[in-house]
Scaffold this active site. Structure first.
Site, PDB file in Angstrom:
ATOM      1  N   LYS A  26     -35.376  26.845 -20.991  1.00 32.38           N
ATOM      2  CA  LYS A  26     -35.806  28.219 -20.725  1.00 32.38           C
ATOM      3  C   LYS A  26     -35.646  28.569 -19.252  1.00 32.38           C
ATOM      4  O   LYS A  26     -35.082  29.616 -18.904  1.00 32.38           O
ATOM      5  CB  LYS A  26     -37.264  28.401 -21.160  1.00 32.38           C
ATOM      6  CG  LYS A  26     -37.783  29.818 -21.020  1.00 32.38           C
ATOM      7  CD  LYS A  26     -39.171  29.969 -21.644  1.00 32.38           C
ATOM      8  CE  LYS A  26     -39.109  29.725 -23.116  1.00 32.38           C
ATOM      9  NZ  LYS A  26     -40.382  29.933 -23.805  1.00 32.38           N
ATOM     10  N   ARG A  96     -45.284  29.800 -19.650  1.00 33.60           N
ATOM     11  CA  ARG A  96     -44.644  29.294 -20.861  1.00 33.60           C
ATOM     12  C   ARG A  96     -44.078  27.901 -20.616  1.00 33.60           C
ATOM     13  O   ARG A  96     -43.675  27.565 -19.504  1.00 33.60           O
ATOM     14  CB  ARG A  96     -43.493  30.208 -21.308  1.00 33.60           C
ATOM     15  CG  ARG A  96     -43.863  31.658 -21.575  1.00 33.60           C
ATOM     16  CD  ARG A  96     -42.600  32.466 -21.794  1.00 33.60           C
ATOM     17  NE  ARG A  96     -42.840  33.898 -21.893  1.00 33.60           N
ATOM     18  CZ  ARG A  96     -42.916  34.578 -23.032  1.00 33.60           C
ATOM     19  NH1 ARG A  96     -42.772  33.947 -24.173  1.00 33.60           N
ATOM     20  NH2 ARG A  96     -43.129  35.876 -23.031  1.00 33.60           N
ATOM     21  N   GLY A 105     -42.303  26.807 -31.049  1.00 39.14           N
ATOM     22  CA  GLY A 105     -43.673  26.810 -31.526  1.00 39.14           C
ATOM     23  C   GLY A 105     -44.452  25.530 -31.290  1.00 39.14           C
ATOM     24  O   GLY A 105     -45.629  25.445 -31.631  1.00 39.14           O
ATOM     25  N   MET A 107     -45.144  23.963 -28.325  1.00 32.38           N
ATOM     26  CA  MET A 107     -45.970  23.893 -27.119  1.00 32.38           C
ATOM     27  C   MET A 107     -46.577  25.262 -26.832  1.00 32.38           C
ATOM     28  O   MET A 107     -46.369  26.224 -27.566  1.00 32.38           O
ATOM     29  CB  MET A 107     -45.145  23.351 -25.948  1.00 32.38           C
ATOM     30  CG  MET A 107     -44.803  21.878 -26.130  1.00 32.38           C
ATOM     31  SD  MET A 107     -43.848  21.219 -24.774  1.00 32.38           S
ATOM     32  CE  MET A 107     -42.306  22.092 -24.974  1.00 32.38           C
ATOM     33  N   ARG A 349     -31.299  31.170 -25.502  1.00 34.56           N
ATOM     34  CA  ARG A 349     -31.041  29.746 -25.750  1.00 34.56           C
ATOM     35  C   ARG A 349     -30.065  29.656 -26.910  1.00 34.56           C
ATOM     36  O   ARG A 349     -29.927  30.601 -27.699  1.00 34.56           O
ATOM     37  CB  ARG A 349     -32.337  28.998 -26.084  1.00 34.56           C
ATOM     38  CG  ARG A 349     -33.066  29.523 -27.312  1.00 34.56           C
ATOM     39  CD  ARG A 349     -34.434  28.893 -27.459  1.00 34.56           C
ATOM     40  NE  ARG A 349     -35.196  29.476 -28.559  1.00 34.56           N
ATOM     41  CZ  ARG A 349     -36.486  29.266 -28.772  1.00 34.56           C
ATOM     42  NH1 ARG A 349     -37.176  28.488 -27.955  1.00 34.56           N
ATOM     43  NH2 ARG A 349     -37.116  29.813 -29.795  1.00 34.56           N
ATOM     44  N   HIS A 465     -42.567  31.590 -37.513  1.00 33.34           N
ATOM     45  CA  HIS A 465     -42.598  30.141 -37.301  1.00 33.34           C
ATOM     46  C   HIS A 465     -42.040  29.404 -38.509  1.00 33.34           C
ATOM     47  O   HIS A 465     -41.203  28.498 -38.373  1.00 33.34           O
ATOM     48  CB  HIS A 465     -44.043  29.689 -37.022  1.00 33.34           C
ATOM     49  CG  HIS A 465     -44.203  28.201 -36.906  1.00 33.34           C
ATOM     50  ND1 HIS A 465     -44.544  27.413 -37.990  1.00 33.34           N
ATOM     51  CD2 HIS A 465     -44.035  27.361 -35.864  1.00 33.34           C
ATOM     52  CE1 HIS A 465     -44.601  26.146 -37.602  1.00 33.34           C
ATOM     53  NE2 HIS A 465     -44.285  26.084 -36.326  1.00 33.34           N
ATOM     54  N   SER A 774     -16.011  -7.186 -43.936  1.00 31.48           N
ATOM     55  CA  SER A 774     -16.844  -6.000 -44.151  1.00 31.48           C
ATOM     56  C   SER A 774     -18.252  -6.361 -43.708  1.00 31.48           C
ATOM     57  O   SER A 774     -18.836  -7.322 -44.211  1.00 31.48           O
ATOM     58  CB  SER A 774     -16.846  -5.589 -45.627  1.00 31.48           C
ATOM     59  OG  SER A 774     -17.677  -4.459 -45.814  1.00 31.48           O
ATOM     60  N   CYS A 841     -20.248  -1.482 -44.522  1.00 29.50           N
ATOM     61  CA  CYS A 841     -20.533  -0.919 -45.840  1.00 29.50           C
ATOM     62  C   CYS A 841     -22.027  -0.796 -46.109  1.00 29.50           C
ATOM     63  O   CYS A 841     -22.434  -0.527 -47.231  1.00 29.50           O
ATOM     64  CB  CYS A 841     -19.874  -1.758 -46.929  1.00 29.50           C
ATOM     65  SG  CYS A 841     -20.451  -3.471 -46.976  1.00 29.50           S
ATOM     66  N   TYR A 861     -12.840   1.222 -40.642  1.00 30.03           N
ATOM     67  CA  TYR A 861     -13.400   2.199 -41.567  1.00 30.03           C
ATOM     68  C   TYR A 861     -14.921   2.035 -41.629  1.00 30.03           C
ATOM     69  O   TYR A 861     -15.484   1.013 -41.209  1.00 30.03           O
ATOM     70  CB  TYR A 861     -12.805   2.041 -42.975  1.00 30.03           C
ATOM     71  CG  TYR A 861     -13.194   0.766 -43.681  1.00 30.03           C
ATOM     72  CD1 TYR A 861     -14.353   0.687 -44.458  1.00 30.03           C
ATOM     73  CD2 TYR A 861     -12.394  -0.374 -43.580  1.00 30.03           C
ATOM     74  CE1 TYR A 861     -14.708  -0.487 -45.100  1.00 30.03           C
ATOM     75  CE2 TYR A 861     -12.744  -1.552 -44.215  1.00 30.03           C
ATOM     76  CZ  TYR A 861     -13.903  -1.606 -44.977  1.00 30.03           C
ATOM     77  OH  TYR A 861     -14.264  -2.777 -45.609  1.00 30.03           O
TER      78      TYR A 861
END
Length: 889
Positions: A26, A96, A105, A107, A349, A465, A774, A841, A861
């Site tokens: 902010k 703020r 919401g 803080m 933002r 909110h 693997s 995997c 992979y």
């Protein structure tokens, strides 16, 4: 010497956008907006380093902070021509929070700070509006009393409701200056009663109380929960922004609003948001008054858009929209105030958005030339794609509509109705699907919202909110469903002539805002458009291949639909639990000799052959890695007495023999016992049957399609080179026999899972007999840590909370320990065989941070569950571009 305070606005901007780590998002963006000429009220930012110092020094501030704050406050006074605490021309400020990443919401905020019994008179005189002054004063006491002094906000609401009842009015806006003055007196008396001291009248005491409350809110329970859910370190801290107040509640030529430069739900390139005339910021998101739409095109009968009510300010805001998107090159979430027809920007933002919106915005911005394709790939959080890969309501299904609200967050969900966050958490912990129903949500509900499948509120708009948090979490949400009456006392909701009790089932459609009685069937998602476009761009840049873990035709087909490039793990034991074959499996286990086992295995062979034929056909020439039988045999036998008797009768044996065999197979630690390759060495006929089924299935598909599969046969739990040599000899012998019998020869490979530390340490030797590695990261994590994943859930959450571990190592790969084992095995294996194929995997194959590690380690992979395949494709592309895992910003 550290600098603790940075000023912005009125031509004096010490910060910039890239200083978000120091100034918070902010503060950095306020300075940036001011520097590019947007109308930003002047103020200053107290840095995140102060927050860190505050907590590191026993909640004490740096000695020179007070002087820096006084200097910065003086600049604000000079810029606006008002004085903090002055009786005639008082400066009022907002205080703020502002962390480096958005935490909507979570803080605390305090507005109108600086008002007291004296300055309220000066504000009334300077503004010429006594009602506005007293309304502002009561708002300040209410916010300060709740945020700083810890008074329950419901106590303030009780006083307002009483005042409206006495005045005979319904809306807050109908209360007069005298009414508000009476409310203020009631507030002060109640605060004194609750806290044991008068409400503070010294503006400087108020200021430091609010600053301390904001820093304190960084560690409040809801902020801690949010950080844990979004992987935000506590060490980052928050900044505090102190800014000259501008007033949206000064009259009908004033307003406040929240808007997005593009639709955060769909990504549509249209101005999206809500505003309220004669209101302050919290009114828009609190749900007390119903906000109005920004654009005329979005308005419904009875609504008055900002475009109509304030055309000049709206036109200026449209210009700001274009300026901000061109400057930040991303969709922006904007807060603004209009005071006497003059527009002021209070925040911008990067806007929170759904996965669908994220995709569309990234692709369309690339196509518009605002960003390039590489940036578009980086923009979308891979894990957010989960939101797109799950069912929606079946349009053909019958349904009973009971109410309709706002489509606050898309997606569909059904579950049992609960009315509190605690109940949602408790039921969800037992595996129950729940819908959290609230009149309106507050930040304290964050844990319950995360636990719920969906959220329903009777108040609040599209930027409430509930809406903002649900979109960020990917939870379906219907807000502002005013036709629903919620009674917390009786634990019921009533709508459309129906009374629904706690525990009853409802269904939400977050895309339409509709609420239905009972369970509505759902359908699989269809992926096209922007999804296909972005996936195509991602596939063009990624190096890692993406396979799937699948052993059923449905899973294989699903994975192919999502772009899987083969099967990286087929767990053959899952096939054995099918009712048509489990008796033969149990006969094999109960057999007293090899002849008996072979007879039972002969019954299994046709089933296994068909299993592999189906998978080879679906994968159409893509690699298919088949793991031979892995778990201990006792897992296939019954344990309840009634079931033991039933199975004994079915397979022609007696209960005593069943018990005797169960005792023989019993192990103290079966997951480290007689399983994996050890079973194949003890009972090679099992591996023989499976190898024959694999080769016969592959040959059948080769003859059928002309496209010969290349089976990859994987030997599990190898820790010694000789184990692999023995198992491989069995496979090679069967291959030779089948090739001779059929007259068809196929290419195939034999490799192993690296899931034991010994295997990793001796990988150079094991590689001499392996065509591929693997990494079975589930078991490797268990054996490296020396813990059971089935039991670790009892204490691993506390390890994460206490920051002993950054994440659950079964969710995201432990790079320091397990990752080191993988890196060592990869290095040793390729020293022996430079072309050795390697992948993972375990479940980590679908985790973006783990995929980034696989890219860095040079694996070939990853393999993951079918619905994680798109996640892995995008994460692999980002890893190739140097983006390491999910991002919190």
């Amino acid at each position: 010497m550290s600098k603790w305070v940075y000023s912005f606005g009125a031509g004096f901007n010490e910060g910039r956008a890239e200083m978000r780590n120091l100034l918070g998002g902010k503060g950095a963006n306020l300075a940036e907006m001011a520097s590019i000429g947007l109308p930003v009220p002047p103020g200053f930012t107290i840095t995140t380093e102060v927050c860190t110092a505050y907590y590191e020094n026993g909640k004490n501030y740096p000695a020179d902070l007070d002087a820096e704050v006084k200097t910065a406050l003086g600049r604000v006074e000079a810029a606006v021509g008002l004085t903090f605490g002055d009786a005639d021309k008082p400066l009022l400020v907002s205080v703020r929070s502002g962390a480096r990443v958005s935490m909507p919401g979570m803080m605390d905020t305090v507005l109108n700070l600086g008002l007291n019994d004296t300055t309220v008179q000066g504000l009334a005189k300077a503004s010429g509006d006594k009602r506005f002054a007293w309304d502002s004063y009561r708002r300040f006491i209410q916010m300060y009393g709740s945020v700083v002094l810890g008074v329950d906000h419901h106590r303030f609401e009780e006083i307002i409701e009483s005042a409206k009842l006495d005045a005979g009015v319904v809306e807050d806006t109908a209360l007069t200056a005298e009414n508000w003055q009476s409310v203020v007196e009631g507030y002060k008396d109640m605060v004194a009663q609750e806290t044991g001291r008068p409400f503070p009248m010294d503006p400087h005491e108020q200021l430091w109380g609010a600053i301390t409350a904001v820093f304190g809110s960084w560690m409040n329970p809801r902020a801690n929960t949010y950080r844990r859910l979004h992987d935000i370190p506590a060490s980052w801290g928050t900044a505090v922004n102190v800014q000259a107040m501008v007033f949206g509640n000064m009259g009908l030529d004033c307003a406040t609003g929240v808007c997005f430069t593009r639709d955060p739900s769909t990504g549509e390139n249209s101005f999206y948001g809500e505003y309220l005339v004669n209101a302050q910021g919290e009114d828009v998101v609190a749900g007390i008054r119903t906000p109005q739409p920004m654009a005329k095109a979005k308005s419904k009968p009875g609504e008055v858009s900002m475009e109509e009510a304030m055309p000049n300010a709206y036109a200026e805001l449209m210009q700001v929209r274009q300026t901000l998107e061109r400057h930040y090159k991303d969709m922006q979430d904007i807060e603004f105030t209009v005071q006497q027809n003059k527009l002021y920007m209070l925040q911008t933002r990067n806007g929170k958005r759904t996965a669908a919106a994220s995709l569309r915005i990234a692709v369309e911005m690339a196509e518009e030339g605002l960003i390039d394709r590489t940036e578009a790939i980086k923009r979308v959080n891979p894990s957010s794609l989960d939101q797109l890969l799950h069912p929606t309501l079946d349009p053909k299904a019958k349904r009973t509509l009971i109410s309709k609200g706002l489509p606050a967050s898309p997606g569909a969900a059904c579950g049992a109705v609960v009315f509190s966050a605690d109940d949602a958490e408790a039921r969800a912990a037992k595996g129950e699907a729940v819908i959290l129903v609230r009149i309106e949500t507050s930040p304290e509900d964050i844990s319950g919202m995360h636990a719920a499948r969906g959220i329903l509120t009777t108040r609040g708009g599209m930027t409430s909110h509930a809406a903002v948090v649900a979109r960020g979490m990917g939870r379906p949400c219907v807000s502002g469903a005013g036709g629903i009456n919620v009674d917390y006392g009786s634990q019921t909701l009533s709508a459309g002539g129906h009374i629904i009790n706690v525990g009853d089932t409802i269904t939400l459609d977050g895309a339409t805002g509709e609420v239905f009685l009972g369970t509505v069937p759902m359908v699989e998602p269809k992926l096209a458009g922007e999804f296909a476009t972005l996936m195509g761009w991602a596939d063009a840049v990624r190096r890692l291949k993406v396979r799937t873990n699948a052993e059923t035709p449905l899973d294989a087909e699903t994975a192919r639909k999502f772009g899987a490039e083969g099967i990286g793990l087929c767990r053959t034991e899952h096939m054995f639990f099918d009712p048509a074959r489990i008796l033969a499996v149990r006969q094999m286990i109960m057999a007293n000799d090899e002849e008996g086992r072979r007879a039972a295995l002969a019954k299994l062979l046709p089933f296994q052959r068909q299993d592999f034929t189906d998978l080879f056909r679906i994968m159409a020439g893509l690699p298919v890695t088949i793991r031979l039988l892995d778990p201990p045999l006792h897992e296939f036998l019954p344990h309840a007495e009634a079931e033991i008797a039933e199975v004994a009768a079915a397979i022609g044996t007696d209960v005593a023999s069943m018990h005797r065999r169960l005792d023989e197979l019993s192990e103290s630690n079966p997951m480290l016992g007689h399983r994996g390759c050890r079973l194949g060495i003890s009972y090679p006929e099992i591996n023989e049957m499976q190898a024959r089924a694999i080769f016969e299935g592959a040959i059948a598909v080769a003859r059928e399609t002309g496209n010969a599969p290349v089976p990859e046969i994987m030997i599990p739990l190898v820790g010694i080179k000789k184990e692999l040599e023995i198992a491989r000899k069995v496979v090679d012998t069967v291959a030779a026999k089948v090739f001779a019998e059929t007259g068809v020869t196929l290419e195939y490979t034999v490799g192993t899972m690296i899931e034991l530390p010994r295997a990793a340490i001796t990988a150079d030797k094991i590689a001499e007999s392996a065509d591929f590695f693997s990494f079975g990261t589930n078991d490797l994590t268990q054996t490296v840590f020396g813990l059971s994943r089935d039991d670790a859930g009892k204490f691993l959450p506390s390890y994460v909370e206490q920051e002993i571990l950054p994440k659950d190592p079964f969710v995201s790969l432990d790079i320091e320990g397990v990752g080191a084992m993988i890196a060592l095995a990869a290095k040793l294996g390729r020293q022996t065989k430079p072309s050795l194929k390697m992948g993972i995997c375990g479940e980590h194959g679908g985790d973006p941070a783990s995929i980034a590690f696989c890219e860095q380690t040079g694996l070939d992979y990853v393999s993951c569950s079918p619905y994680r395949v798109p996640v892995a494709r995008l994460a692999a592309a980002q890893a190739a571009l140097g983006v390491g895992g999910d991002r919190t910003a």
